[in-house]
Design an enzyme around this catalytic site. Structure first.
Site, PDB file in Angstrom:
ATOM      1  N   LYS A 115       0.823  -1.218   0.000  1.00 22.81           N
ATOM      2  CA  LYS A 115       0.000   0.000   0.000  1.00 22.81           C
ATOM      3  C   LYS A 115       0.851   1.258   0.000  1.00 22.81           C
ATOM      4  O   LYS A 115       0.508   2.250  -0.627  1.00 22.81           O
ATOM      5  CB  LYS A 115      -0.965  -0.003   1.192  1.00 22.81           C
ATOM      6  CG  LYS A 115      -2.081  -1.024   1.051  1.00 22.81           C
ATOM      7  CD  LYS A 115      -3.180  -0.781   2.064  1.00 22.81           C
ATOM      8  CE  LYS A 115      -4.326  -1.764   1.851  1.00 22.81           C
ATOM      9  NZ  LYS A 115      -5.378  -1.627   2.867  1.00 22.81           N
ATOM     10  N   LYS A 201      -4.394 -10.616  -7.152  1.00 26.76           N
ATOM     11  CA  LYS A 201      -5.672 -10.977  -6.522  1.00 26.76           C
ATOM     12  C   LYS A 201      -6.753  -9.980  -6.951  1.00 26.76           C
ATOM     13  O   LYS A 201      -6.434  -8.832  -7.314  1.00 26.76           O
ATOM     14  CB  LYS A 201      -5.545 -11.044  -5.000  1.00 26.76           C
ATOM     15  CG  LYS A 201      -5.391  -9.712  -4.332  1.00 26.76           C
ATOM     16  CD  LYS A 201      -5.704  -9.756  -2.837  1.00 26.76           C
ATOM     17  CE  LYS A 201      -5.742  -8.321  -2.340  1.00 26.76           C
ATOM     18  NZ  LYS A 201      -6.198  -8.073  -1.032  1.00 26.76           N
ATOM     19  N   LYS A 204     -10.112  -4.020  -5.653  1.00 29.44           N
ATOM     20  CA  LYS A 204     -10.618  -2.766  -6.207  1.00 29.44           C
ATOM     21  C   LYS A 204      -9.491  -1.769  -6.445  1.00 29.44           C
ATOM     22  O   LYS A 204      -9.560  -0.945  -7.353  1.00 29.44           O
ATOM     23  CB  LYS A 204     -11.676  -2.199  -5.246  1.00 29.44           C
ATOM     24  CG  LYS A 204     -12.402  -0.958  -5.719  1.00 29.44           C
ATOM     25  CD  LYS A 204     -13.276  -1.239  -6.940  1.00 29.44           C
ATOM     26  CE  LYS A 204     -13.826   0.021  -7.573  1.00 29.44           C
ATOM     27  NZ  LYS A 204     -15.014   0.545  -6.944  1.00 29.44           N
TER      28      LYS A 204
HETATM   29  P1  AMP Z   1     -11.106  -5.701   2.614  1.00 25.82           P
HETATM   30  O1  AMP Z   1     -12.016  -5.222   1.534  1.00 25.82           O
HETATM   31  O2  AMP Z   1      -9.670  -5.515   2.288  1.00 25.82           O
HETATM   32  O3  AMP Z   1     -11.506  -5.155   3.957  1.00 25.82           O
HETATM   33  O4  AMP Z   1     -11.303  -7.284   2.686  1.00 25.82           O
HETATM   34  C1  AMP Z   1     -12.405  -7.902   3.327  1.00 25.82           C
HETATM   35  C2  AMP Z   1     -12.222  -9.407   3.359  1.00 25.82           C
HETATM   36  O5  AMP Z   1     -12.208  -9.952   2.033  1.00 25.82           O
HETATM   37  C3  AMP Z   1     -10.887  -9.838   3.985  1.00 25.82           C
HETATM   38  O6  AMP Z   1     -11.119 -10.981   4.799  1.00 25.82           O
HETATM   39  C4  AMP Z   1     -10.016 -10.182   2.813  1.00 25.82           C
HETATM   40  O7  AMP Z   1      -9.035 -11.145   3.125  1.00 25.82           O
HETATM   41  C5  AMP Z   1     -11.043 -10.748   1.837  1.00 25.82           C
HETATM   42  N1  AMP Z   1     -10.612 -10.605   0.428  1.00 25.82           N
HETATM   43  C6  AMP Z   1     -10.371  -9.436  -0.223  1.00 25.82           C
HETATM   44  N2  AMP Z   1      -9.989  -9.664  -1.512  1.00 25.82           N
HETATM   45  C7  AMP Z   1      -9.979 -11.028  -1.661  1.00 25.82           C
HETATM   46  C8  AMP Z   1      -9.679 -11.907  -2.752  1.00 25.82           C
HETATM   47  N3  AMP Z   1      -9.319 -11.431  -3.947  1.00 25.82           N
HETATM   48  N4  AMP Z   1      -9.761 -13.247  -2.551  1.00 25.82           N
HETATM   49  C9  AMP Z   1     -10.140 -13.737  -1.343  1.00 25.82           C
HETATM   50  N5  AMP Z   1     -10.452 -12.968  -0.278  1.00 25.82           N
HETATM   51  C10 AMP Z   1     -10.375 -11.632  -0.417  1.00 25.82           C
END
Ligand code: AMP
Ligand code: TRP
Length: 338
Positions: A115, A201, A204
């Site tokens: 980041k 991965k 967004k």
């Molecule tokens: P965040 O939007 O970063 O707060 O992520 C919320 C949850 O989604 C967290 O548990 C992340 O590990 C999971 N997550 C985000 N992107 C992915 C992805 N591409 N594949 C699997 N899990 C994801």
């Protein structure tokens, strides 16, 4: 009667609309775990402040994420769903735990590296804040405040969970065994890849073409799946990451028969990627329709939901306050009067 069910905690940032990476990687587990565990889920708006953002958007995105989670099946009758910043004890525990986490440990966090080196940071006026650096301590505080045993997250959070355990362990060995060492719970698809670039991965922050959003219009979902990258470079004997990702998606959508059939075609060398993509798009659109319908029902009562989430935040706060009272005592801070 005291609740004896084992406790689950997880959080999601209100930084963008929910996508299928979030859903298949974590949120699907959140929903399933509600049946057997005492679940506490949070929209972590303090965390969302660690990257450049627009304040008025943060407020609306936070409520929107609450509604999205409910549309997916997080049920206030079964779980607590609250907004992190309505429970300020998260910040107090974060401060205390920062004295149990070394600078070197934080420096090794790969998410911080990613980041802090992202394009966003190169834009004029943006800084790599110390909040971004200490973000994993706030995450540890989120989990330890509720002494949760299990944390359903995607694979990208593994390192943060390990740090949470180290912090808990260090605290326990300096004082007494107080915190539970939390373990990560993964789904079958702990890392969904971007359709546009399967070497990364689904996220967004790479741009909208890299994610399929849960509430995206059907035509747009179909277009993104159709243009998914399959094979790049010479053909090999193993599934390329893009094709493997499409197969994973098909499975995640519950299309097991189609998965089996197409896998046979692949092994026989007769698989048409256009057919695989069509099935994946159908699976995603089917799920998305359910979520969109449910969200439309909920949006009509968004005022009630706001009141409900405030009530649930108060419930979370009761637990959080008790932990803070005990932790303050252990670390040598005075008792509060309230
Ligand atoms: P965040 O939007 O970063 O707060 O992520 C919320 C949850 O989604 C967290 O548990 C992340 O590990 C999971 N997550 C985000 N992107 C992915 C992805 N591409 N594949 C699997 N899990 C994801
Ligand atoms: N860091 C997590 C993510 O980016 C979000 C998060 C914050 C979280 N606090 C948490 C996840 C506590 C699990 C538990 O996805």
């Amino acid at each position: 009667m005291k609740n004896t069910k084992s406790r689950v905690f997880s959080g999601i940032q209100p930084t963008s609309e929910m996508h299928f990476g979030n859903y298949f990687g974590a949120v699907k587990n959140w929903i399933e775990l509600q049946e057997k565990y005492e679940c506490i889920y949070s929209v972590v708006d303090y965390h969302a402040m660690t990257m450049p953002y627009i304040p008025t958007e943060l407020q609306s995105n936070t409520m929107n994420m609450v509604i999205d989670l409910m549309a997916c099946g997080v049920d206030p009758e079964k779980s607590i769903l609250f907004i992190q910043s309505l429970v300020p004890e998260h910040v107090e525990l974060c401060w205390i735990l920062s004295c149990y986490c070394s600078y070197g440990e934080l420096q090794r966090m790969t998410q911080f590296k990613d980041k802090s080196e992202s394009d966003k940071m190169l834009e004029k006026g943006n800084i790599v804040s110390s909040g971004l650096f200490t973000y994993p301590i706030l995450q540890a505080a989120d989990i330890l405040l509720y002494r949760a045993e299990s944390v359903p997250v995607g694979k990208d959070q593994e390192q943060h969970l390990e740090l949470s355990r180290n912090i808990a362990n260090r605290f326990n060995s300096r004082h007494e065994i107080y915190f539970t060492e939390p373990k990560a719970l993964f789904t079958e698809v702990p890392k969904l890849l971007s359709l546009a670039d399967p070497s990364k991965k689904m996220s967004k922050s790479l741009g909208d073409q890299h994610v399929v959003r849960l509430f995206e219009p059907e035509a747009s979902i179909r277009k993104k799946v159709k243009s998914a990258v399959t094979d790049v470079g010479p053909k090999t004997d193993t599934l390329s990451p893009g094709v493997a990702n499409l197969f994973e998606l098909l499975k995640a959508c519950g299309k097991m028969a189609e998965h089996g059939e197409l896998m046979n075609d692949y092994n026989a060398g007769t698989l048409k990627y256009s057919a695989l993509k069509e099935y994946v798009a159908n699976g995603l659109v089917e799920l998305s329709k359910q979520f969109i319908d449910r969200k439309a029902e909920l949006t009509g009562s968004s005022r009630d939901i706001e009141a409900q989430v405030h009530d649930m935040s108060e419930k979370a706060r009761v637990i959080a306050k008790e932990t803070i009272r005990e932790v303050r005592d252990l670390v040598g801070l005075p008792k509060r009067r309230d």
